[in-house]
Design an enzyme around this catalytic site. Sequence first.
Site, mmCIF file in Angstrom:
data_model
loop_
_atom_site.group_PDB
_atom_site.id
_atom_site.type_symbol
_atom_site.label_atom_id
_atom_site.label_comp_id
_atom_site.label_asym_id
_atom_site.label_seq_id
_atom_site.Cartn_x
_atom_site.Cartn_y
_atom_site.Cartn_z
ATOM 1 N N TYR A 1 0.657 -9.249 5.452
ATOM 2 C CA TYR A 1 0.859 -7.817 5.231
ATOM 3 C C TYR A 1 0.437 -7.412 3.821
ATOM 4 O O TYR A 1 0.616 -8.192 2.877
ATOM 5 C CB TYR A 1 2.343 -7.503 5.419
ATOM 6 C CG TYR A 1 2.681 -6.058 5.183
ATOM 7 C CD1 TYR A 1 2.506 -5.126 6.196
ATOM 8 C CD2 TYR A 1 3.159 -5.618 3.953
ATOM 9 C CE1 TYR A 1 2.809 -3.791 5.985
ATOM 10 C CE2 TYR A 1 3.459 -4.280 3.737
ATOM 11 C CZ TYR A 1 3.285 -3.379 4.751
ATOM 12 O OH TYR A 1 3.575 -2.054 4.558
ATOM 13 N N TRP B 1 -1.400 -3.852 1.292
ATOM 14 C CA TRP B 1 -2.291 -2.690 1.213
ATOM 15 C C TRP B 1 -3.693 -3.058 0.760
ATOM 16 O O TRP B 1 -4.626 -2.311 0.969
ATOM 17 C CB TRP B 1 -1.690 -1.663 0.260
ATOM 18 C CG TRP B 1 -0.712 -0.769 0.931
ATOM 19 C CD1 TRP B 1 0.390 -1.145 1.646
ATOM 20 C CD2 TRP B 1 -0.753 0.658 0.952
ATOM 21 N NE1 TRP B 1 1.039 -0.035 2.098
ATOM 22 C CE2 TRP B 1 0.369 1.092 1.684
ATOM 23 C CE3 TRP B 1 -1.606 1.605 0.409
ATOM 24 C CZ2 TRP B 1 0.650 2.438 1.914
ATOM 25 C CZ3 TRP B 1 -1.341 2.942 0.615
ATOM 26 C CH2 TRP B 1 -0.222 3.358 1.372
HETATM 27 P P1 PGD Z 1 0.609 -4.482 -3.128
HETATM 28 O O1 PGD Z 1 1.147 -4.608 -4.508
HETATM 29 O O2 PGD Z 1 -0.138 -3.238 -2.793
HETATM 30 O O3 PGD Z 1 1.907 -4.600 -2.215
HETATM 31 O O4 PGD Z 1 3.515 -4.376 -0.370
HETATM 32 P P2 PGD Z 1 2.027 -4.892 -0.660
HETATM 33 O O5 PGD Z 1 2.028 -6.365 -0.464
HETATM 34 O O6 PGD Z 1 1.021 -4.077 0.074
HETATM 35 O O7 PGD Z 1 -0.232 -5.767 -2.772
HETATM 36 C C1 PGD Z 1 -1.585 -5.714 -2.434
HETATM 37 C C2 PGD Z 1 -2.287 -6.920 -3.035
HETATM 38 O O8 PGD Z 1 -3.627 -6.945 -2.564
HETATM 39 C C3 PGD Z 1 -2.368 -6.894 -4.540
HETATM 40 O O9 PGD Z 1 -1.807 -8.070 -5.084
HETATM 41 C C4 PGD Z 1 -3.876 -6.813 -4.845
HETATM 42 O O10 PGD Z 1 -4.269 -7.540 -5.988
HETATM 43 C C5 PGD Z 1 -4.477 -7.435 -3.608
HETATM 44 N N1 PGD Z 1 -5.841 -7.000 -3.333
HETATM 45 C C6 PGD Z 1 -6.398 -5.798 -3.600
HETATM 46 N N2 PGD Z 1 -7.685 -5.780 -3.180
HETATM 47 C C7 PGD Z 1 -7.949 -6.993 -2.631
HETATM 48 C C8 PGD Z 1 -9.097 -7.563 -2.009
HETATM 49 O O11 PGD Z 1 -10.121 -6.954 -1.832
HETATM 50 N N3 PGD Z 1 -8.994 -8.842 -1.547
HETATM 51 C C9 PGD Z 1 -7.859 -9.552 -1.671
HETATM 52 N N4 PGD Z 1 -7.840 -10.773 -1.169
HETATM 53 N N5 PGD Z 1 -6.736 -9.028 -2.279
HETATM 54 C C10 PGD Z 1 -6.791 -7.775 -2.731
HETATM 55 C C11 PGD Z 1 3.824 -3.024 -0.280
HETATM 56 C C12 PGD Z 1 5.182 -2.851 0.426
HETATM 57 O O12 PGD Z 1 6.271 -3.123 -0.463
HETATM 58 C C13 PGD Z 1 5.336 -1.502 0.994
HETATM 59 S S1 PGD Z 1 4.020 -0.816 1.859
HETATM 60 C C14 PGD Z 1 6.504 -0.828 0.934
HETATM 61 S S2 PGD Z 1 6.615 0.782 1.500
HETATM 62 C C15 PGD Z 1 7.751 -1.437 0.473
HETATM 63 N N6 PGD Z 1 8.400 -0.669 -0.531
HETATM 64 C C16 PGD Z 1 9.474 -1.195 -1.138
HETATM 65 C C17 PGD Z 1 10.542 -0.417 -1.697
HETATM 66 O O13 PGD Z 1 10.526 0.812 -1.659
HETATM 67 N N7 PGD Z 1 11.557 -1.077 -2.268
HETATM 68 C C18 PGD Z 1 11.618 -2.416 -2.321
HETATM 69 N N8 PGD Z 1 12.669 -3.006 -2.912
HETATM 70 N N9 PGD Z 1 10.648 -3.162 -1.798
HETATM 71 C C19 PGD Z 1 9.589 -2.615 -1.206
HETATM 72 N N10 PGD Z 1 8.610 -3.422 -0.673
HETATM 73 C C20 PGD Z 1 7.546 -2.907 0.149
#
Ligand code: PGD
Length: 769
Positions: free
Chosen positions: A116, A118
């Site tokens: 999972y 973004w």
């Molecule tokens: P991101 O930090 O966006 O978090 O969780 P998610 O895991 O989506 O992580 C995306 C990762 O993808 C980053 O580390 C980035 O470096 C990497 N990345 C970007 N581009 C590329 C690429 O091209 N290739 C590769 N291999 N990697 C790439 C999000 C999730 O967290 C979500 S959606 C929600 S709504 C939740 N919100 C909360 C919250 O409100 N409160 C708490 N306590 N916890 C939450 N967790 C959840």
Amino acid sequence: MDQAPKDWSPHSAHWGAFSARWNGETLDIRPYENDPAPSPILQNFTTAMRHKARILRPMVRKAWLDKARLDRSKTARDFDQTFVALPWDEALDLLADELSRVRSKHGAAAVFGGSYGWSSAGRFHHAQSQVHRFLNTAFGGYVRSVNSYSAGASAVILPHILGNYEALSRHNVTWDQVAEHSDTVLAFGGMALKNSEVASGGVSRHIERDAMQRAVQRGAVFYGVSPLRDDMPEASAAHWLPIKVGTDVALMLALAHTLLVENLWDREFVARYCTGFEIFERYLLGRDDGTPKDAAWAADIAGISATTIIGLARRLPRGRTLITVSHSLQRAQYGEQPVWMGAVLAAMLGQIGLPGGGYNYALGALGHTGRRPHGLPIPTLPQGKNGVGDFIPVARISDMLLNPGIPFDYNGRTMRYPDIRLVYWAGGNPFHHHQDINRLRRAFNVPETIVVHESAWTPMAKFADIVLPATMTLERDDIGAAATDQRLVAMRKAVDPVGEARDDFDIFAALSRRMGTEQAFTEGRDSRQWLAHLYEPTRRALADAGCDAPSFDEFWQRGELLLPPAPDDGGLLRAFRNDPDKNRLPTPSGKIEIHSKAIAEFGYDDCPPHPVWLPSSEPATARHPLTLIANQPATRLHSQLDFGAFSQSRKIAGREPVRLNPADAARRGIADGDIVRLFNDRGACLAGAIVSDDVMAGVVQLSTGAWYDPEPGAAEQPLCVHGNPNVLTRDVGTSRLAQGCCGQVTVVECEKFRGALPAISAFDPPGQV
Ligand code: PGD
């Protein structure tokens, strides 16, 4: 060698369209010129490309490598272990061998590719899509995850009661309707602009602030129901109704009770468009439990006076009223209830389906909401067919890894957790997004092998065994598009890849070549050919509609393509209102389900068959008297680019800011700028204090996304010295219905930190031998 300065490259991120220009060391960033309110999060890119946190070459955990030929099942992972750099060919050979070993010994159902996250905004180089396609086409399948951390509870409850989550949140009441028609907007959980700045795939114009301003100028009144004042933007001039965390359902019930007993509800609408009101009515009036859910009852629970509740209830039927419920309310135990009760309240007001009125789940939670979906196909990478049927609700990952073979409930089914031997992750950061990180650490010690593609040394990368360096979005060409945005962006590469980083696609192509399935994965196309291929359905649809439909090369050269707007038609709720027989809702009864027979049959005590008030099973106590809100950050998206300039500019002594009320701060001797320690029975973290009366007394707010930074040496519950709230949050499902994540809320104590301040090492690469 880095490139010389060159032209501006159009590009797009989940936080908006922009142009970038590499100046040899950093990026110049220019927001899209027609964006009325560009996001400051764009500035995180400026210093990111050559930051020390970038991963430069393939790396393998030494402890895993040492055991690679022995007994791999016993590799104990931790954050202070060292890595070995390998040449690409060696790393890919090793990984291909390991994938084959796991598949032949345990089958494809022993691989969790739920992965999972973004990742980045481009439609082709979307890491999660790439890993799923690879595992389906080149490997034979994988255990997947369903739903999201964003909308874990609502995505499951809404189809039972109203219809599909996407339709109800994204194709419903538009911001134009709010500006032109709404008289009252009652926003449970608010509509913070920091949230609507973000939209998966990116939007090119941020329209929310101006729409709220227009509505206010016309005389509309916004109410923000939240423990945080600034969950409503200044532009909305909202009345703040501070509410105790997690008690919105009680307030909604009391509003409904007042409407009922004062005969202010729309009896005809409910009779014609809804089912099961009589059963709910018995509960509302307390016929069976002896407790009417009236304003006096709710006042104690929610901390809002009965007079205020009654006054608000009487206002709602006057004029056009819109009820919204934010994602945050359902990211908590029993999160299904506020989503359902918000819809029931709106149904009683009888305005569902009217312009600017009724119910829009999560309006303002993302940039996708409140717009007019264009209805055209957007470039989408086909995922192939998954040969494995097993899945988990996404937030049950620790449960799955720790409890193979154990049964669990989900949406009327009883399922068993699979036995996972290999985890493959690309484009997400579970050590940011998952709850109870100390438990997650134990869970991630169960699989034999963890593989991660990442562009930076996130804690997830540091916990993996095989780490492959992925390019960042600005290091490759892609197409930016969203179903809710009128602009297709030619996302041109702005800078060469750092170190030996490769695109996820190229990594998977090389792997599938080793596994003898390259053609199935690539279909004989390179990246450029894939972009042209994925663009074609959009071009064809435009041509069929008689619109400007340039060739791919022409689009690429122009840098963007404008897609024609769709009519503002109110989506399925408007259609249902206009003709409920012809346009039945996609619920079992075809109507709004105030009582659900299907949910009744499931027999879940934690999700009864109509909305009810259920207090959290983890209330504040004398030991943990403060309620923590762990919400979305304003300075980055989730944990992405936490090392970026804008995110870093808001840290306090390098720590994530935590806000607390002046009364709570004074009681603990905490002043603005102090470093504090937040703790409960699950863990502890440091954070930098901001004392603010925008936060209700009894509440502290620490956003998610600070990279987990455990103090070395500590065993079970190391202190996170940086401020990741997920060391504190609870890892339980919202209910047996949806099993969504409960990351938004927990209880803690907070004290001034008086020790020597530990250094931040979150952005340092791991040790290398
Ligand atoms: P991101 O930090 O966006 O978090 O969780 P998610 O895991 O989506 O992580 C995306 C990762 O993808 C980053 O580390 C980035 O470096 C990497 N990345 C970007 N581009 C590329 C690429 O091209 N290739 C590769 N291999 N990697 C790439 C999000 C999730 O967290 C979500 S959606 C929600 S709504 C939740 N919100 C909360 C919250 O409100 N409160 C708490 N306590 N916890 C939450 N967790 C959840």
